[in-house]
Enzyme design. Structure first.
Site, PDB file in Angstrom:
ATOM      1  N   LYS A 239       0.863  -1.191   0.000  1.00 37.05           N
ATOM      2  CA  LYS A 239       0.000   0.000   0.000  1.00 37.05           C
ATOM      3  C   LYS A 239       0.892   1.231   0.000  1.00 37.05           C
ATOM      4  CE  LYS A 239      -4.493   0.730   0.271  1.00 37.05           C
ATOM      5  NZ  LYS A 239      -5.530  -0.135  -0.282  1.00 37.05           N
TER       6      LYS A 239
ATOM      7  N   GLY B 115     -25.492   2.407   2.309  1.00 36.27           N
ATOM      8  CA  GLY B 115     -24.553   3.051   1.394  1.00 36.27           C
ATOM      9  C   GLY B 115     -24.792   2.578  -0.022  1.00 36.27           C
ATOM     10  N   VAL B 116     -25.329   3.467  -0.876  1.00 34.53           N
ATOM     11  CA  VAL B 116     -25.581   3.083  -2.266  1.00 34.53           C
ATOM     12  C   VAL B 116     -24.711   3.930  -3.198  1.00 34.53           C
ATOM     13  CG1 VAL B 116     -27.815   1.955  -2.049  1.00 34.53           C
ATOM     14  CG2 VAL B 116     -27.736   4.444  -2.125  1.00 34.53           C
ATOM     15  N   GLY B 117     -23.400   3.851  -2.949  1.00 28.26           N
ATOM     16  CA  GLY B 117     -22.431   4.547  -3.802  1.00 28.26           C
ATOM     17  C   GLY B 117     -21.999   3.623  -4.931  1.00 28.26           C
TER      18      GLY B 117
ATOM     19  N   VAL C 154     -20.320   0.844  -5.107  1.00 25.82           N
ATOM     20  CA  VAL C 154     -20.558  -0.602  -4.960  1.00 25.82           C
ATOM     21  C   VAL C 154     -22.016  -0.887  -4.595  1.00 25.82           C
ATOM     22  CG1 VAL C 154     -19.914  -2.696  -3.706  1.00 25.82           C
ATOM     23  CG2 VAL C 154     -18.159  -0.990  -4.230  1.00 25.82           C
TER      24      VAL C 154
ATOM     25  N   TYR D  28     -24.812   0.533  -5.130  1.00 23.60           N
ATOM     26  CA  TYR D  28     -25.767   0.625  -6.237  1.00 23.60           C
ATOM     27  C   TYR D  28     -25.872  -0.728  -6.966  1.00 23.60           C
ATOM     28  CZ  TYR D  28     -27.785   2.078 -10.716  1.00 23.60           C
ATOM     29  OH  TYR D  28     -28.569   2.171 -11.830  1.00 23.60           O
TER      30      TYR D  28
HETATM   31  P1  NAD Z   1     -18.563   5.225  -2.297  1.00 19.80           P
HETATM   32  O1  NAD Z   1     -17.942   6.369  -1.594  1.00 19.80           O
HETATM   33  O2  NAD Z   1     -18.829   5.308  -3.749  1.00 19.80           O
HETATM   34  O3  NAD Z   1     -19.973   4.854  -1.603  1.00 19.80           O
HETATM   35  C1  NAD Z   1     -20.168   4.866  -0.236  1.00 19.80           C
HETATM   36  C2  NAD Z   1     -21.573   5.405   0.009  1.00 19.80           C
HETATM   37  O4  NAD Z   1     -21.837   5.289   1.400  1.00 19.80           O
HETATM   38  C3  NAD Z   1     -21.727   6.880  -0.356  1.00 19.80           C
HETATM   39  O5  NAD Z   1     -22.879   7.045  -1.175  1.00 19.80           O
HETATM   40  C4  NAD Z   1     -21.888   7.582   0.994  1.00 19.80           C
HETATM   41  O6  NAD Z   1     -22.717   8.710   0.927  1.00 19.80           O
HETATM   42  C5  NAD Z   1     -22.498   6.467   1.825  1.00 19.80           C
HETATM   43  N1  NAD Z   1     -22.336   6.612   3.264  1.00 19.80           N
HETATM   44  C6  NAD Z   1     -21.265   7.078   3.954  1.00 19.80           C
HETATM   45  N2  NAD Z   1     -21.512   7.028   5.273  1.00 19.80           N
HETATM   46  C7  NAD Z   1     -22.757   6.507   5.422  1.00 19.80           C
HETATM   47  C8  NAD Z   1     -23.565   6.188   6.527  1.00 19.80           C
HETATM   48  N3  NAD Z   1     -23.166   6.414   7.768  1.00 19.80           N
HETATM   49  N4  NAD Z   1     -24.796   5.669   6.299  1.00 19.80           N
HETATM   50  C9  NAD Z   1     -25.246   5.453   5.046  1.00 19.80           C
HETATM   51  N5  NAD Z   1     -24.505   5.721   3.950  1.00 19.80           N
HETATM   52  C10 NAD Z   1     -23.282   6.243   4.130  1.00 19.80           C
HETATM   53  O7  NAD Z   1     -17.643   3.956  -1.941  1.00 19.80           O
HETATM   54  P2  NAD Z   1     -17.630   2.541  -2.655  1.00 19.80           P
HETATM   55  O8  NAD Z   1     -16.555   2.510  -3.651  1.00 19.80           O
HETATM   56  O9  NAD Z   1     -19.027   2.174  -3.033  1.00 19.80           O
HETATM   57  O10 NAD Z   1     -17.158   1.609  -1.453  1.00 19.80           O
HETATM   58  C11 NAD Z   1     -18.034   1.277  -0.400  1.00 19.80           C
HETATM   59  C12 NAD Z   1     -17.259   0.471   0.643  1.00 19.80           C
HETATM   60  O11 NAD Z   1     -16.724  -0.722   0.045  1.00 19.80           O
HETATM   61  C13 NAD Z   1     -16.064   1.226   1.239  1.00 19.80           C
HETATM   62  O12 NAD Z   1     -15.909   0.827   2.571  1.00 19.80           O
HETATM   63  C14 NAD Z   1     -14.888   0.693   0.430  1.00 19.80           C
HETATM   64  O13 NAD Z   1     -13.672   0.773   1.148  1.00 19.80           O
HETATM   65  C15 NAD Z   1     -15.305  -0.751   0.203  1.00 19.80           C
HETATM   66  N6  NAD Z   1     -14.708  -1.370  -0.976  1.00 19.80           N
HETATM   67  C16 NAD Z   1     -14.919  -0.833  -2.207  1.00 19.80           C
HETATM   68  C17 NAD Z   1     -14.361  -1.449  -3.326  1.00 19.80           C
HETATM   69  C18 NAD Z   1     -14.614  -0.908  -4.717  1.00 19.80           C
HETATM   70  O14 NAD Z   1     -14.406  -1.650  -5.681  1.00 19.80           O
HETATM   71  N7  NAD Z   1     -15.076   0.326  -4.867  1.00 19.80           N
HETATM   72  C19 NAD Z   1     -13.587  -2.601  -3.173  1.00 19.80           C
HETATM   73  C20 NAD Z   1     -13.399  -3.139  -1.904  1.00 19.80           C
HETATM   74  C21 NAD Z   1     -13.972  -2.513  -0.811  1.00 19.80           C
END
Ligand code: NAD
Length: 358
Positions: free
Chosen positions: A80, A177-179, A181, A183
């Site tokens: 990392k 959390g519907v960001g 992932v 979604y």
């Molecule tokens: P993202 O930032 O796109 O989505 C996260 C969502 O969670 C956002 O919409 C945010 O507004 C929401 N959120 C934050 N705090 C919240 C709360 N207290 N209650 C409800 N919603 C809340 O992130 P992502 O890329 O979708 O990743 C989500 C999680 O998965 C993170 O922990 C990330 O480390 C993990 N992850 C992601 C990936 C990837 O491929 N993107 C891979 C491995 C792990």
């Protein structure tokens, strides 16, 4: 410095500090382990209160990547990089400097995007090094969707363990959390017949998901208490803690969020409450798996269909849950043991692909 104890205990291979005072760059690159192959793991760009915190974060995250790679059965290790965000930084020069550093490692380290790093940032690094993931469709593709596909496999594995039937049809799933992932997790759940409840702190994220799928929306603080089969945390870490555990009304917790257990004891508390937990670094490794099998720099591209490789998370998670039940151990602990078994080889400390440098 108290982290020297951590460095020895967990057998870190190499810790480097990369400075360029002209750019106001202070970065830490950690290669935790290359037993199975090159040290993969993204680059994070964020504010830290001091340099020691940045080093501590890089140590923790790189070790997590070793476990994630090993549990996914990939021939790579863990690393990392963290960059301390500073006022008045020359971001471009900082990223190029870091790119040069990564290049000089000749493939022992392979990085990509993590928190705070954009695709434009990666493009600057790519002017100096080959060892950075290209996330375009021609490169490694949409990694968030790959993560969600892995979460879907994990949910099915948990359903099979809990109910003897892995179908999502008629099951109720709540997604926090519907960001990027979350979604896609909602999409997989809805398309496979589940009733879905969502929460997010961002109205735009809610709006996008609720417009696309038939979901019930609840307030962020209400998601823990939704009565249903699966709670899927896809937001932030540390949310499974002494405060939230008594609120859960679900049989399964399976989502993408990293470091979702606030402490190891919280994993034990879930186990004692009879809630099945799919360990975070196993269930969320879909992006890593897709990245590995679609990147061009090592001789692994197209060796396996990433989709098929992500489906392997299903039996891995089932086996972890089975062992957890048999040995009466929390699944997070079983996952660590499983990953450690994959690491019982000699360390290599070498470059992995001298013959393939282009
Ligand atoms: P993202 O930032 O796109 O989505 C996260 C969502 O969670 C956002 O919409 C945010 O507004 C929401 N959120 C934050 N705090 C919240 C709360 N207290 N209650 C409800 N919603 C809340 O992130 P992502 O890329 O979708 O990743 C989500 C999680 O998965 C993170 O922990 C990330 O480390 C993990 N992850 C992601 C990936 C990837 O491929 N993107 C891979 C491995 C792990």
């Amino acid at each position: 410095m108290e982290y020297f104890d951590t460095i020895k205990r967990h057998d870190y291979e190499q810790i480097s500090i990369i400075q360029n005072q002209k750019a106001k760059l202070f970065a830490v690159d950690v290669i935790h382990d290359t037993t199975r192959g090159p040290a993969v793991g993204g680059t994070r760009f964020m504010k830290y209160p001091n340099e020691e915190e940045a080093i501590r974060d890089a140590l923790k995250l790189s070790r997590g990547m070793t476990y994630k790679s090993a549990a996914a059965g990939l021939d790579c290790g863990g690393g990392k990089t963290v960059i301390m965000e500073m006022d008045g930084m020359d971001r471009t020069l900082a990223l190029k400097t870091l790119g040069r550093y990564i290049e000089h490692l000749q493939g022992r380290r392979y990085t990509g995007r993590d928190l705070g790093v954009s695709t434009e940032d990666i493009d600057f690094m790519r002017t100096e090094t080959r060892w950075v993931a290209d996330e375009t469709p021609a490169g490694v593709g949409d990694l968030s969707e790959a993560t969600a596909f892995g979460v879907y496999q994990g949910i099915k594995a948990c359903l099979a363990e809990a109910y003897g039937n892995d179908s999502l049809k008629g099951r109720s799933i709540s997604v926090q959390g519907v960001g990027e992932v979350g979604y896609w997790v909602v999409k997989y759940a809805v398309e496979n017949g589940a009733k879905v409840t969502i929460s997010d702190i961002h109205p735009k994220a809610i709006e996008k998901t609720a417009k696309a799928f038939p979901v019930t929306v609840v307030k962020p603080e209400e998601i823990y208490g939704v009565n249903g089969d699966v709670f899927s945390p896809c937001a932030i870490g540390g949310i499974i803690c002494s405060e939230t555990i008594p609120k859960f009304r679900c049989r399964i917790i399976a989502g993408s969020a990293n470091n979702v257990l606030a402490t190891e004891e919280d994993g034990i508390a879930l186990f004692q409450r009879g809630i099945l937990y799919a360990p975070d670094y196993v269930i969320n490794s879909g992006a890593l798996i897709q990245w590995w099998y679609r990147q061009k720099t090592y001789e692994v591209k197209n060796k396996r269909d990433p989709r098929e490789a992500i489906c392997d998370l299903y039996p891995v998670i089932r086996n972890i849950l089975k062992e957890s039940k048999e040995k009466k151990l929390a699944p997070a602990m079983v996952a660590d043991r499983y990953a450690e078994r994959q690491l019982k080889k000699e360390k290599t400390y070498v470059d992995f692909n001298w013959g393939n440098l282009k």
